[in-house]
Scaffold this motif. Structure first.
Motif, PDB file in Angstrom:
ATOM      1  N   TRP A 231       9.888  53.745 -77.088  1.00 59.59           N
ATOM      2  CA  TRP A 231      10.304  54.657 -78.333  1.00 59.59           C
ATOM      3  C   TRP A 231       9.485  55.437 -78.190  1.00 59.59           C
ATOM      4  O   TRP A 231       9.164  56.014 -77.035  1.00 59.59           O
ATOM      5  N   ARG A 232       9.804  56.170 -79.483  1.00 58.28           N
ATOM      6  CA  ARG A 232       9.740  57.577 -79.651  1.00 58.28           C
ATOM      7  C   ARG A 232       8.768  57.838 -80.419  1.00 58.28           C
ATOM      8  O   ARG A 232       7.768  57.193 -81.787  1.00 58.28           O
ATOM      9  N   GLU A 233       7.079  58.252 -80.189  1.00 59.32           N
ATOM     10  CA  GLU A 233       5.859  58.391 -80.151  1.00 59.32           C
ATOM     11  C   GLU A 233       6.180  58.795 -81.407  1.00 59.32           C
ATOM     12  O   GLU A 233       7.010  60.338 -81.261  1.00 59.32           O
ATOM     13  N   SER A 234       5.071  59.481 -82.160  1.00 66.76           N
ATOM     14  CA  SER A 234       5.079  60.657 -83.663  1.00 66.76           C
ATOM     15  C   SER A 234       5.017  61.176 -83.555  1.00 66.76           C
ATOM     16  O   SER A 234       5.461  62.359 -84.234  1.00 66.76           O
ATOM     17  N   ASP A 235       4.067  62.289 -82.079  1.00 65.55           N
ATOM     18  CA  ASP A 235       4.528  63.381 -81.271  1.00 65.55           C
ATOM     19  C   ASP A 235       5.825  64.065 -80.407  1.00 65.55           C
ATOM     20  O   ASP A 235       5.688  64.607 -80.332  1.00 65.55           O
ATOM     21  N   GLY A 236       6.568  62.818 -80.850  1.00 69.95           N
ATOM     22  CA  GLY A 236       7.987  62.914 -79.802  1.00 69.95           C
ATOM     23  C   GLY A 236       8.139  62.078 -78.378  1.00 69.95           C
ATOM     24  O   GLY A 236       9.219  62.717 -78.374  1.00 69.95           O
ATOM     25  N   ALA A 237       6.876  62.005 -78.517  1.00 71.77           N
ATOM     26  CA  ALA A 237       6.931  62.038 -76.407  1.00 71.77           C
ATOM     27  C   ALA A 237       7.504  60.475 -76.272  1.00 71.77           C
ATOM     28  O   ALA A 237       7.783  59.409 -77.826  1.00 71.77           O
ATOM     29  N   VAL A 238       7.951  59.847 -75.272  1.00 71.50           N
ATOM     30  CA  VAL A 238       8.268  58.721 -75.491  1.00 71.50           C
ATOM     31  C   VAL A 238       7.142  57.680 -75.139  1.00 71.50           C
ATOM     32  O   VAL A 238       6.671  57.775 -74.082  1.00 71.50           O
ATOM     33  N   GLY A 239       7.262  56.267 -75.697  1.00 72.19           N
ATOM     34  CA  GLY A 239       6.330  55.789 -75.758  1.00 72.19           C
ATOM     35  C   GLY A 239       7.437  54.660 -74.685  1.00 72.19           C
ATOM     36  O   GLY A 239       8.503  54.262 -74.785  1.00 72.19           O
ATOM     37  N   ARG A 240       6.216  53.549 -73.754  1.00 73.56           N
ATOM     38  CA  ARG A 240       7.109  52.561 -72.535  1.00 73.56           C
ATOM     39  C   ARG A 240       5.630  51.896 -72.552  1.00 73.56           C
ATOM     40  O   ARG A 240       4.290  51.965 -72.406  1.00 73.56           O
ATOM     41  N   ALA A 241       6.202  50.306 -72.721  1.00 73.22           N
ATOM     42  CA  ALA A 241       5.604  49.082 -72.125  1.00 73.22           C
ATOM     43  C   ALA A 241       6.636  48.652 -71.104  1.00 73.22           C
ATOM     44  O   ALA A 241       7.467  48.137 -71.764  1.00 73.22           O
ATOM     45  N   ASP A 242       5.604  48.319 -69.957  1.00 74.19           N
ATOM     46  CA  ASP A 242       6.508  46.755 -69.330  1.00 74.19           C
ATOM     47  C   ASP A 242       5.675  45.774 -69.366  1.00 74.19           C
ATOM     48  O   ASP A 242       4.390  46.338 -68.849  1.00 74.19           O
ATOM     49  N   GLY A 243       6.229  44.775 -69.657  1.00 75.73           N
ATOM     50  CA  GLY A 243       5.123  43.863 -69.416  1.00 75.73           C
ATOM     51  C   GLY A 243       5.091  43.477 -71.034  1.00 75.73           C
ATOM     52  O   GLY A 243       4.867  44.572 -72.094  1.00 75.73           O
ATOM     53  N   VAL A 244       4.899  42.544 -71.786  1.00 70.88           N
ATOM     54  CA  VAL A 244       3.395  42.328 -73.114  1.00 70.88           C
ATOM     55  C   VAL A 244       2.871  44.027 -72.783  1.00 70.88           C
ATOM     56  O   VAL A 244       1.861  43.373 -72.254  1.00 70.88           O
ATOM     57  N   PRO A 245       2.853  44.385 -73.842  1.00 67.01           N
ATOM     58  CA  PRO A 245       1.437  45.326 -74.014  1.00 67.01           C
ATOM     59  C   PRO A 245       0.442  43.707 -75.229  1.00 67.01           C
ATOM     60  O   PRO A 245       0.124  43.036 -75.871  1.00 67.01           O
ATOM     61  N   PRO A 246      -0.802  45.407 -74.719  1.00 69.18           N
ATOM     62  CA  PRO A 246      -2.066  44.582 -74.429  1.00 69.18           C
ATOM     63  C   PRO A 246      -2.625  44.733 -75.733  1.00 69.18           C
ATOM     64  O   PRO A 246      -2.456  43.784 -76.889  1.00 69.18           O
ATOM     65  N   ASP A 247      -1.640  44.826 -77.332  1.00 66.15           N
ATOM     66  CA  ASP A 247      -2.089  45.606 -77.856  1.00 66.15           C
ATOM     67  C   ASP A 247      -1.500  46.017 -78.802  1.00 66.15           C
ATOM     68  O   ASP A 247      -0.470  47.670 -78.739  1.00 66.15           O
ATOM     69  N   PHE A 248      -0.058  45.179 -79.140  1.00 65.54           N
ATOM     70  CA  PHE A 248       0.845  45.444 -80.045  1.00 65.54           C
ATOM     71  C   PHE A 248       1.148  45.871 -81.573  1.00 65.54           C
ATOM     72  O   PHE A 248       1.786  46.961 -82.203  1.00 65.54           O
ATOM     73  N   ASN A 249      -0.340  45.900 -82.274  1.00 75.20           N
ATOM     74  CA  ASN A 249      -0.600  47.257 -83.225  1.00 75.20           C
ATOM     75  C   ASN A 249      -1.071  48.520 -82.614  1.00 75.20           C
ATOM     76  O   ASN A 249      -0.104  49.072 -83.314  1.00 75.20           O
ATOM     77  N   ALA A 250      -1.031  49.136 -81.652  1.00 77.52           N
ATOM     78  CA  ALA A 250      -1.100  49.996 -80.578  1.00 77.52           C
ATOM     79  C   ALA A 250       0.247  50.890 -81.106  1.00 77.52           C
ATOM     80  O   ALA A 250       0.382  51.971 -81.025  1.00 77.52           O
ATOM     81  N   VAL A 251       0.956  49.734 -80.720  1.00 76.23           N
ATOM     82  CA  VAL A 251       2.040  50.634 -79.834  1.00 76.23           C
ATOM     83  C   VAL A 251       3.183  50.176 -81.280  1.00 76.23           C
ATOM     84  O   VAL A 251       3.414  51.354 -81.787  1.00 76.23           O
ATOM     85  N   ILE A 252       2.158  49.774 -82.510  1.00 76.77           N
ATOM     86  CA  ILE A 252       3.619  49.943 -83.620  1.00 76.77           C
ATOM     87  C   ILE A 252       2.991  51.050 -84.550  1.00 76.77           C
ATOM     88  O   ILE A 252       3.846  51.968 -85.271  1.00 76.77           O
ATOM     89  N   ALA A 253       1.364  51.482 -84.051  1.00 72.57           N
ATOM     90  CA  ALA A 253       0.873  52.562 -85.312  1.00 72.57           C
ATOM     91  C   ALA A 253       1.399  54.592 -84.762  1.00 72.57           C
ATOM     92  O   ALA A 253       1.131  54.943 -85.042  1.00 72.57           O
ATOM     93  N   SER A 254       1.854  53.836 -82.927  1.00 73.82           N
ATOM     94  CA  SER A 254       2.159  55.175 -82.386  1.00 73.82           C
ATOM     95  C   SER A 254       3.547  56.180 -82.649  1.00 73.82           C
ATOM     96  O   SER A 254       4.131  56.352 -82.260  1.00 73.82           O
TER      97      SER A 254
END
Length: 76
Positions: free
Chosen positions: A50-73
């Protein structure tokens, strides 16, 4: 399994009674899938990108330990 209705795949998977003859194309399709995954450097399932709010690329390989953190970013 790809040709089966979703509910049948779930039932077969749950009961451990996968039946039927694999498609003759299955080995080639699986090999191609693995080549694509390797080319993309996928390391887990699911892989979320995904694209993070600061423009960086976010990535999670496997089930993220905290989906809320992924969604927030995720950028808006």
């Amino acid at each position: 399994m790809v040709g089966e209705p979703a509910e049948q795949v779930v039932a077969d998977r749950t009961s451990g009674s996968l039946k039927g003859t694999p498609s003759p194309d299955a080995p080639a399709l699986l090999a191609r899938n693995m080549q694509v995954a390797a080319a993309l450097h996928l390391k887990g399932t699911p892989t979320l990108i995904w694209r993070e709010s600061d423009g960086a690329v976010g990535r999670a390989d496997g089930v993220p330990p905290d989906f809320n953190a992924v969604i927030a970013s995720i950028g808006h």
